[in-house]
Design a protein around this motif. Structure first.
Motif, PDB file in Angstrom:
ATOM      1  N   PRO A  53     -23.545 -84.433  -0.518  1.00 24.74           N
ATOM      2  CA  PRO A  53     -22.939 -83.194  -1.034  1.00 24.74           C
ATOM      3  C   PRO A  53     -23.130 -82.052  -0.041  1.00 24.74           C
ATOM      4  O   PRO A  53     -24.226 -81.883   0.514  1.00 24.74           O
ATOM      5  CB  PRO A  53     -23.716 -82.930  -2.331  1.00 24.74           C
ATOM      6  CG  PRO A  53     -24.269 -84.260  -2.718  1.00 24.74           C
ATOM      7  CD  PRO A  53     -24.572 -84.969  -1.424  1.00 24.74           C
ATOM      8  N   LYS A  54     -22.080 -81.289   0.196  1.00 25.57           N
ATOM      9  CA  LYS A  54     -22.136 -80.238   1.210  1.00 25.57           C
ATOM     10  C   LYS A  54     -23.189 -79.174   0.921  1.00 25.57           C
ATOM     11  O   LYS A  54     -23.814 -78.645   1.848  1.00 25.57           O
ATOM     12  CB  LYS A  54     -20.762 -79.583   1.357  1.00 25.57           C
ATOM     13  CG  LYS A  54     -19.728 -80.485   2.016  1.00 25.57           C
ATOM     14  CD  LYS A  54     -18.428 -79.743   2.259  1.00 25.57           C
ATOM     15  CE  LYS A  54     -17.425 -80.653   2.968  1.00 25.57           C
ATOM     16  NZ  LYS A  54     -16.138 -79.954   3.205  1.00 25.57           N
ATOM     17  N   HIS A  55     -23.400 -78.853  -0.349  1.00 26.93           N
ATOM     18  CA  HIS A  55     -24.305 -77.751  -0.678  1.00 26.93           C
ATOM     19  C   HIS A  55     -25.782 -78.105  -0.491  1.00 26.93           C
ATOM     20  O   HIS A  55     -26.633 -77.212  -0.498  1.00 26.93           O
ATOM     21  CB  HIS A  55     -24.057 -77.262  -2.117  1.00 26.93           C
ATOM     22  CG  HIS A  55     -24.309 -78.294  -3.165  1.00 26.93           C
ATOM     23  ND1 HIS A  55     -23.434 -79.338  -3.401  1.00 26.93           N
ATOM     24  CD2 HIS A  55     -25.336 -78.452  -4.047  1.00 26.93           C
ATOM     25  CE1 HIS A  55     -23.910 -80.096  -4.379  1.00 26.93           C
ATOM     26  NE2 HIS A  55     -25.059 -79.590  -4.781  1.00 26.93           N
ATOM     27  N   ILE A  56     -26.098 -79.397  -0.330  1.00 26.96           N
ATOM     28  CA  ILE A  56     -27.504 -79.778  -0.090  1.00 26.96           C
ATOM     29  C   ILE A  56     -27.665 -80.575   1.213  1.00 26.96           C
ATOM     30  O   ILE A  56     -28.706 -81.187   1.436  1.00 26.96           O
ATOM     31  CB  ILE A  56     -28.078 -80.592  -1.275  1.00 26.96           C
ATOM     32  CG1 ILE A  56     -27.278 -81.894  -1.476  1.00 26.96           C
ATOM     33  CG2 ILE A  56     -28.130 -79.759  -2.533  1.00 26.96           C
ATOM     34  CD1 ILE A  56     -27.956 -82.877  -2.390  1.00 26.96           C
ATOM     35  N   ARG A  57     -26.640 -80.571   2.046  1.00 26.63           N
ATOM     36  CA  ARG A  57     -26.668 -81.411   3.250  1.00 26.63           C
ATOM     37  C   ARG A  57     -27.813 -81.049   4.190  1.00 26.63           C
ATOM     38  O   ARG A  57     -28.437 -81.919   4.793  1.00 26.63           O
ATOM     39  CB  ARG A  57     -25.330 -81.375   3.980  1.00 26.63           C
ATOM     40  CG  ARG A  57     -25.045 -80.102   4.748  1.00 26.63           C
ATOM     41  CD  ARG A  57     -23.703 -80.135   5.452  1.00 26.63           C
ATOM     42  NE  ARG A  57     -23.527 -79.006   6.340  1.00 26.63           N
ATOM     43  CZ  ARG A  57     -23.184 -77.795   5.920  1.00 26.63           C
ATOM     44  NH1 ARG A  57     -22.984 -77.546   4.640  1.00 26.63           N
ATOM     45  NH2 ARG A  57     -23.048 -76.807   6.787  1.00 26.63           N
TER      46      ARG A  57
END
Length: 212
Positions: free
Chosen positions: A64-68
């Motif tokens: 997921p981009k928000h936790i990458r």
């Protein structure tokens, strides 16, 4: 094959992480008093950068981009712990000599930079090559600095006596400021060569346009 050569050329020279991107400066200055320290630190960074880039690329489509970035730090820290444990188990003297700088590989901007700029956008194998190339570029600069510091400061290379005792040792080379001066000279020399090469390319293009 051509892409792999291009990646190594960029990592070692044109986009070198130290004198090209000005990254990893803290460790470059801290561990360059001896060539063996620099070599071990460089090998550790090559290992971490290569495998972390490979792993990050492998799972990039499922991250997921928000936790990458949290995941990237977790992956990097896992490989750093492996290096730290290996040194403590098989090379305790070197582990003590490098001190906290092995653990601080986690915060090295080179690794995060390659993860974000390359591994997130490319296939695993190519990302592995890119990580190795960036690590090699970093290691080469470390060895260049430590070559002069150890030779002039201690009269040795990799712990072996090279200069006779009659030659006066440069005390400043053993001290941290020497690393600043040498790194500045390397950055300056690399920029001069790169600018000269670019000027020659532009000159060649100008001649081609004039002929056309």
């Amino acid at each position: 094959m051509k892409k792999i050569k291009e990646i190594f050329r960029m990592g070692l020279w044109e986009d070198n992480p130290v004198f090209g991107q000005i990254l990893g400066i803290c460790s470059a200055l801290a561990v360059t008093n001896l060539m063996l320290n620099s070599l071990i630190m460089g090998i550790g960074l090559i290992f971490v950068t290569g495998l972390s880039s490979f792993t990050i690329s492998l799972i990039r489509k499922f991250t997921p981009k928000h936790i990458r970035m949290m995941i990237q730090v977790l992956i990097i820290s896992a490989y750093v712990i492996i290096v730290d444990i290996f040194l403590k188990a098989y090379y305790p003297e070197m582990s003590k000599a490098l001190g906290p700088y092995v653990g601080l590989i986690i915060t090295n901007c080179i690794i995060m930079g390659r993860a974000e700029a390359f591994a997130q956008k490319n296939t695993p194998l190519i990302s592995l090559v890119d990580g190795i190339a960036s690590g090699l570029g970093y290691t080469v600069v470390l060895l260049m600095i430590s070559f002069f510091r150890e030779l002039l400061g201690f009269g040795t290379l990799f712990g072996m006596a090279v200069l006779p005792e009659s030659i006066t040792r440069w005390t400043i080379m053993v001290m941290p400021p020497a690393a600043f001066f040498l790194l500045a000279m390397i950055i300056w020399g690399a920029n001069v060569l790169q600018n000269k090469k670019e000027a020659e390319k532009d000159k060649g293009k100008g001649k081609e346009v004039a002929k056309a």
